[in-house]
Design an enzyme around this catalytic site. Structure first.
Site, PDB file in Angstrom:
ATOM      1  N   ARG A 181      -0.351 -10.523  12.392  1.00  0.00           N
ATOM      2  CA  ARG A 181      -0.843  -9.261  11.816  1.00  0.00           C
ATOM      3  C   ARG A 181      -1.908  -9.539  10.754  1.00  0.00           C
ATOM      4  O   ARG A 181      -2.886  -8.803  10.637  1.00  0.00           O
ATOM      5  CB  ARG A 181       0.318  -8.461  11.227  1.00  0.00           C
ATOM      6  CG  ARG A 181       1.205  -7.847  12.297  1.00  0.00           C
ATOM      7  CD  ARG A 181       2.433  -7.196  11.706  1.00  0.00           C
ATOM      8  NE  ARG A 181       2.105  -6.009  10.929  1.00  0.00           N
ATOM      9  CZ  ARG A 181       2.931  -5.424  10.072  1.00  0.00           C
ATOM     10  NH1 ARG A 181       4.134  -5.940   9.867  1.00  0.00           N
ATOM     11  NH2 ARG A 181       2.569  -4.347   9.410  1.00  0.00           N
ATOM     12  N   ARG A 218      14.061  -8.334  10.968  1.00  0.00           N
ATOM     13  CA  ARG A 218      13.346  -7.520  11.961  1.00  0.00           C
ATOM     14  C   ARG A 218      12.245  -8.355  12.615  1.00  0.00           C
ATOM     15  O   ARG A 218      11.649  -9.209  11.980  1.00  0.00           O
ATOM     16  CB  ARG A 218      12.731  -6.281  11.297  1.00  0.00           C
ATOM     17  CG  ARG A 218      13.763  -5.241  10.913  1.00  0.00           C
ATOM     18  CD  ARG A 218      13.155  -3.941  10.395  1.00  0.00           C
ATOM     19  NE  ARG A 218      11.740  -3.809  10.667  1.00  0.00           N
ATOM     20  CZ  ARG A 218      10.826  -3.545   9.744  1.00  0.00           C
ATOM     21  NH1 ARG A 218      11.172  -3.394   8.487  1.00  0.00           N
ATOM     22  NH2 ARG A 218       9.553  -3.428  10.058  1.00  0.00           N
ATOM     23  N   LYS A 231       0.821  -1.218   0.000  1.00  0.00           N
ATOM     24  CA  LYS A 231       0.000   0.000   0.000  1.00  0.00           C
ATOM     25  C   LYS A 231       0.858   1.273   0.000  1.00  0.00           C
ATOM     26  O   LYS A 231       0.576   2.201  -0.734  1.00  0.00           O
ATOM     27  CB  LYS A 231      -0.930   0.041   1.224  1.00  0.00           C
ATOM     28  CG  LYS A 231      -2.041  -0.955   1.205  1.00  0.00           C
ATOM     29  CD  LYS A 231      -3.056  -0.683   2.291  1.00  0.00           C
ATOM     30  CE  LYS A 231      -2.498  -0.646   3.685  1.00  0.00           C
ATOM     31  NZ  LYS A 231      -1.923  -1.921   4.160  1.00  0.00           N
ATOM     32  N   ARG A 280     -10.193   1.544   9.802  1.00  0.00           N
ATOM     33  CA  ARG A 280      -9.635   0.223  10.124  1.00  0.00           C
ATOM     34  C   ARG A 280     -10.724  -0.770  10.456  1.00  0.00           C
ATOM     35  O   ARG A 280     -10.507  -1.968  10.385  1.00  0.00           O
ATOM     36  CB  ARG A 280      -8.742   0.341  11.359  1.00  0.00           C
ATOM     37  CG  ARG A 280      -7.325   0.485  10.956  1.00  0.00           C
ATOM     38  CD  ARG A 280      -6.261  -0.061  11.823  1.00  0.00           C
ATOM     39  NE  ARG A 280      -5.051   0.034  11.001  1.00  0.00           N
ATOM     40  CZ  ARG A 280      -4.041   0.842  11.266  1.00  0.00           C
ATOM     41  NH1 ARG A 280      -4.045   1.571  12.316  1.00  0.00           N
ATOM     42  NH2 ARG A 280      -3.009   0.917  10.464  1.00  0.00           N
ATOM     43  N   ARG A 296      12.504 -10.854   4.182  1.00  0.00           N
ATOM     44  CA  ARG A 296      13.271  -9.598   4.233  1.00  0.00           C
ATOM     45  C   ARG A 296      14.423  -9.705   5.222  1.00  0.00           C
ATOM     46  O   ARG A 296      14.269 -10.264   6.308  1.00  0.00           O
ATOM     47  CB  ARG A 296      12.361  -8.454   4.718  1.00  0.00           C
ATOM     48  CG  ARG A 296      11.391  -7.951   3.702  1.00  0.00           C
ATOM     49  CD  ARG A 296      10.640  -6.795   4.345  1.00  0.00           C
ATOM     50  NE  ARG A 296       9.460  -6.416   3.599  1.00  0.00           N
ATOM     51  CZ  ARG A 296       8.450  -5.725   4.131  1.00  0.00           C
ATOM     52  NH1 ARG A 296       8.488  -5.367   5.405  1.00  0.00           N
ATOM     53  NH2 ARG A 296       7.409  -5.397   3.395  1.00  0.00           N
TER      54      ARG A 296
END
Length: 218
Positions: A167, A156, A13, A88, A123
């Site tokens: 999430r 991370r 996004k 949200r 990542r």
């Protein structure tokens, strides 16, 4: 151009928002930025939000909606705005509808969760420089080492698979229902509702941008 950008965490996004805002010359508004700006400016709403945040509470929907109304009344929003990460929840969407905030489009960037997990959990970053890599899509020359310094790369906490799954779970429960909310409203009352468009969020950044811009002119 007044629009909401929807999509799961890791759907891209932020990247697409930057392109869309540049194309239409509109500001990107995220609730986090808005809260920080209001707190910094010391507006009455900002002071209210600060008190809640300092006590560790969640800022109420009413307060968020009032902040949104205050923010979109500013001159840089005269030509439109892009909401990123807002609304949200269904109550926030209802409150925005009740407040008469007019929207042109709701654009969903749809990416399969399996792709998001692969994207995010792969990542790796070099903390000192901020350089980022991906074990599959953009691997370092030497596994686990930064190309420039040869120092260790880290994953991370946010990108760990378990965290990503959590999430996505929260997104499924709280935010994903907004997709049904806006598509149902568009069917039921096309004159008042924003146009709902969904695009596939897989492929090159450029391909996705082209899809987004095409959807916003249809």
């Amino acid at each position: 151009m007044r629009l909401i950008l929807l999509g799961a965490p890791g759907a891209g996004k932020g990247t697409q928002a930057a392109f869309i805002c540049q194309k239409y010359g509109i500001p990107q508004i995220s609730t986090g930025d808005m809260l920080r700006a209001a707190v910094k400016a010391g507006t009455p709403l900002g002071q209210q939000a600060k008190a809640v945040m300092e006590s560790g509470g969640l800022v109420s929907d009413d307060l968020i909606i009032n902040l949104v109304k205050e923010r979109i009344a500013q001159s840089d929003c005269a030509g439109g705005f892009l909401f990123d990460g807002f609304p949200r929840t269904i109550p926030q969407a209802d409150a925005m509808k009740a407040a008469g905030v007019k929207l042109d489009y709701v654009l969903e960037i749809d990416v399969p969760f399996s792709d998001i997990i692969e994207r995010m959990s792969g990542r790796r970053s070099h903390p000192a420089s901020g350089r980022t890599y991906h074990v599959k899509f953009n691997p370092p020359k030497v596994e686990g080492k930064d190309d420039v310094t040869g120092e260790d790369l880290i994953q991370r906490k946010d990108d760990e698979e378990e965290t990503v799954r959590k999430r996505l779970e929260v997104y499924s429960q709280q935010t994903r229902p907004l997709v049904d909310y806006y598509s149902a409203w568009a069917k039921a009352d096309p004159a008042a509702a924003p146009k709902y468009r969904a695009i596939k969020g897989v492929g090159s950044v450029d391909e996705i941008t082209q899809r987004a811009l095409a959807a916003l002119s249809s």
